[in-house]
Design an enzyme around this catalytic site. Structure first.
Site, PDB file in Angstrom:
ATOM      1  N   CYS A   1      21.316  10.183  -1.907  1.00 39.25           N
ATOM      2  CA  CYS A   1      21.740   8.912  -1.321  1.00 39.25           C
ATOM      3  C   CYS A   1      22.517   8.146  -2.384  1.00 39.25           C
ATOM      4  O   CYS A   1      23.038   8.749  -3.323  1.00 39.25           O
ATOM      5  CB  CYS A   1      20.546   8.129  -0.780  1.00 39.25           C
ATOM      6  SG  CYS A   1      19.315   7.666  -2.020  1.00 39.25           S
TER       7      CYS A   1
ATOM      8  N   ASN B   1      19.167   6.460  -5.054  1.00 38.33           N
ATOM      9  CA  ASN B   1      18.037   7.365  -5.341  1.00 38.33           C
ATOM     10  C   ASN B   1      16.728   6.592  -5.538  1.00 38.33           C
ATOM     11  O   ASN B   1      15.856   7.004  -6.307  1.00 38.33           O
ATOM     12  CB  ASN B   1      18.322   8.276  -6.553  1.00 38.33           C
ATOM     13  CG  ASN B   1      17.358   9.457  -6.703  1.00 38.33           C
ATOM     14  OD1 ASN B   1      17.104   9.918  -7.812  1.00 38.33           O
ATOM     15  ND2 ASN B   1      16.800   9.944  -5.616  1.00 38.33           N
TER      16      ASN B   1
ATOM     17  N   CYS C   1      15.529   4.753  -2.422  1.00 38.90           N
ATOM     18  CA  CYS C   1      14.993   4.541  -1.062  1.00 38.90           C
ATOM     19  C   CYS C   1      15.025   5.836  -0.236  1.00 38.90           C
ATOM     20  O   CYS C   1      14.008   6.508  -0.076  1.00 38.90           O
ATOM     21  CB  CYS C   1      15.747   3.438  -0.334  1.00 38.90           C
ATOM     22  SG  CYS C   1      15.416   1.770  -0.981  1.00 38.90           S
ATOM     23  N   ARG C   2      16.204   6.170   0.299  1.00 42.69           N
ATOM     24  CA  ARG C   2      16.271   7.259   1.282  1.00 42.69           C
ATOM     25  C   ARG C   2      16.030   8.640   0.704  1.00 42.69           C
ATOM     26  O   ARG C   2      15.227   9.410   1.240  1.00 42.69           O
ATOM     27  CB  ARG C   2      17.634   7.215   2.001  1.00 42.69           C
ATOM     28  CG  ARG C   2      17.828   5.981   2.847  1.00 42.69           C
ATOM     29  CD  ARG C   2      19.283   5.816   3.242  1.00 42.69           C
ATOM     30  NE  ARG C   2      20.116   5.508   2.090  1.00 42.69           N
ATOM     31  CZ  ARG C   2      21.436   5.432   2.093  1.00 42.69           C
ATOM     32  NH1 ARG C   2      22.087   5.675   3.223  1.00 42.69           N
ATOM     33  NH2 ARG C   2      22.104   5.128   0.995  1.00 42.69           N
ATOM     34  N   SER C   3      16.731   8.994  -0.373  1.00 50.13           N
ATOM     35  CA  SER C   3      16.602  10.371  -0.852  1.00 50.13           C
ATOM     36  C   SER C   3      15.247  10.676  -1.484  1.00 50.13           C
ATOM     37  O   SER C   3      14.724  11.778  -1.257  1.00 50.13           O
ATOM     38  CB  SER C   3      17.768  10.784  -1.758  1.00 50.13           C
ATOM     39  OG  SER C   3      17.810  10.043  -2.949  1.00 50.13           O
TER      40      SER C   3
ATOM     41  N   ASP D   1      20.641   2.530   5.471  1.00 53.76           N
ATOM     42  CA  ASP D   1      20.042   2.217   4.178  1.00 53.76           C
ATOM     43  C   ASP D   1      19.024   1.085   4.322  1.00 53.76           C
ATOM     44  O   ASP D   1      19.400  -0.060   4.590  1.00 53.76           O
ATOM     45  CB  ASP D   1      21.158   1.803   3.213  1.00 53.76           C
ATOM     46  CG  ASP D   1      20.663   1.775   1.778  1.00 53.76           C
ATOM     47  OD1 ASP D   1      19.436   1.670   1.581  1.00 53.76           O
ATOM     48  OD2 ASP D   1      21.501   1.878   0.868  1.00 53.76           O
TER      49      ASP D   1
END
Ligand code: 4NP
Length: 153
Positions: free
Chosen positions: A9, A12, A14-16, A120
């Site tokens: 993401c 690095n 939150c999402r990934s 996001d």
């Protein structure tokens, strides 16, 4: 055969890392990692609200630390999974000549979600909605990886 996956993401945090943590819980036999296309949060643990939302589902991501994606990741992993089109483009811009490592969007593995990217949560603040989509898509990804393995065997 896919044996290792890196989730990517922007930050690095939150999402990934959430995708990495969900993936390693669901597919402990496979190698996984995550990275950001920016260097903004290198060395930091996942964002507190993201960690809390994941922990509420039994997913502990407190050990993860942010790092930046680089061209060497094309050789280190069998599959690169991006959270949105912007990050997919940033990844492709770093593809070494001759590398044929596949790069896909995570939402490719959740076609019935209707989503074409993982929004996001750093901006939407919808950490639970993000996790719902990530869990669904990671499940689809693991099913596809496992199916590929059966075809090869
Ligand atoms: P991520 O979310 O890409 O899912 O880790 C973000 C985290 C931080 C920032 C942007 C996105 N930021 O601007 O600091």
């Amino acid at each position: 055969m896919i044996r290792s996956v890196v989730f990517v993401c922007l930050g690095n945090i939150c999402r990934s890392p959430a995708a990495e943590a969900v993936f390693r819980a669901q597919a402990p036999g496979l190698a996984s990692d995550s990275a950001g296309t920016s260097d903004w949060h290198v060395g930091e643990p996942p964002y507190g609200a993201m960690q809390a939302a994941a922990l509420a589902r039994g997913i502990d991501m407190s050990d993860l630390r942010a790092r930046q994606f680089g061209p060497e990741d094309f050789a280190r992993f069998d599959l690169i999974v991006a959270m949105d089109g912007d990050n997919l483009a940033r990844i492709e811009a770093q593809r070494p000549q001759g590398s044929d490592t596949p790069v896909h969007l995570l939402t490719d593995y959740a076609p019935d979600s209707g989503a074409d990217h993982v929004p996001d949560p750093y901006y939407t603040r919808d950490f639970d909605g993000t996790l719902d989509l990530i869990e669904k898509a990671v499940g689809g990804l693991i099913a596809q990886i496992s199916g590929d393995r059966e075809e090869v065997d």
